[in-house]
Design a protein around this motif. Sequence first.
Motif, PDB file in Angstrom:
ATOM      1  N   LYS A  97     -57.427   1.769  -4.328  1.00  0.00           N
ATOM      2  CA  LYS A  97     -56.100   2.043  -4.382  1.00  0.00           C
ATOM      3  C   LYS A  97     -56.067   3.553  -3.916  1.00  0.00           C
ATOM      4  N   TYR A 100     -57.301   3.622  -0.060  1.00  0.00           N
ATOM      5  CA  TYR A 100     -56.445   2.776   0.610  1.00  0.00           C
ATOM      6  C   TYR A 100     -55.478   3.912   1.088  1.00  0.00           C
ATOM      7  N   GLU A 101     -54.885   4.773   0.018  1.00  0.00           N
ATOM      8  CA  GLU A 101     -53.798   5.748   0.268  1.00  0.00           C
ATOM      9  C   GLU A 101     -54.270   6.743   1.298  1.00  0.00           C
ATOM     10  N   PRO A 104     -56.404   4.155   4.964  1.00  0.00           N
ATOM     11  CA  PRO A 104     -56.395   2.960   5.075  1.00  0.00           C
ATOM     12  C   PRO A 104     -57.257   1.967   5.716  1.00  0.00           C
ATOM     13  N   ILE A 141     -52.515  -4.882  -2.559  1.00  0.00           N
ATOM     14  CA  ILE A 141     -52.865  -3.357  -2.150  1.00  0.00           C
ATOM     15  C   ILE A 141     -52.704  -3.415  -0.304  1.00  0.00           C
ATOM     16  N   ARG A 143     -51.470  -5.807   1.219  1.00  0.00           N
ATOM     17  CA  ARG A 143     -50.015  -6.350   1.830  1.00  0.00           C
ATOM     18  C   ARG A 143     -49.027  -5.254   1.445  1.00  0.00           C
ATOM     19  N   ASN A 144     -49.639  -4.008   0.941  1.00  0.00           N
ATOM     20  CA  ASN A 144     -48.608  -2.739   0.486  1.00  0.00           C
ATOM     21  C   ASN A 144     -47.747  -3.415  -0.686  1.00  0.00           C
ATOM     22  N   ARG A 145     -48.014  -4.150  -1.489  1.00  0.00           N
ATOM     23  CA  ARG A 145     -47.304  -4.412  -2.697  1.00  0.00           C
ATOM     24  C   ARG A 145     -47.716  -4.266  -3.954  1.00  0.00           C
TER      25      ARG A 145
END
Length: 146
Positions: A97, A100-101, A104, A141, A143-145
């Motif tokens: 996570k 990814y932040e 990405p 993550i 899918r940005n959800r």
Amino acid sequence: MGAFQHLYYMKGIFLIGWLIVFLLPSTFAQRHLSRATAEIVNAIAINNKYESQFVGFAGSPSVQYQNYERLKNIATNDELVHLLKHKSAAVRIYSFKTLYEKDPGLAKKLSAQLLADTSEFMSLQGCIAGTEDVKSFVQRILRNRY
């Protein structure tokens, strides 16, 4: 060689074997992490669950989430990449996570191993507790959800 000499010889071999098996891997793994990152990772691994910022019926601040925030501020991308192989599913999740932040593109390139990871971990989001697998969480993550 006498019986006592043989016994001491075997104890020495056992001790050397023990050192090689148990101490060298942990020493090698820690070399990839700064001391501050290793401390945070150990705290996350001990708790070994994913938590949102506030948990429980009272909405208390989550210590695990605070550890995650510290990981975001301290860990380098190289450390996060290394942590994607950690034995704790919670560490893998928080590391992915965070990666990814921060980057990405890199996280997406490295997501394949976690998208095959069916390890389960405990999750506490607000007052809702349950289990989830690494694969499903990583998919969310991506899918940005999350």
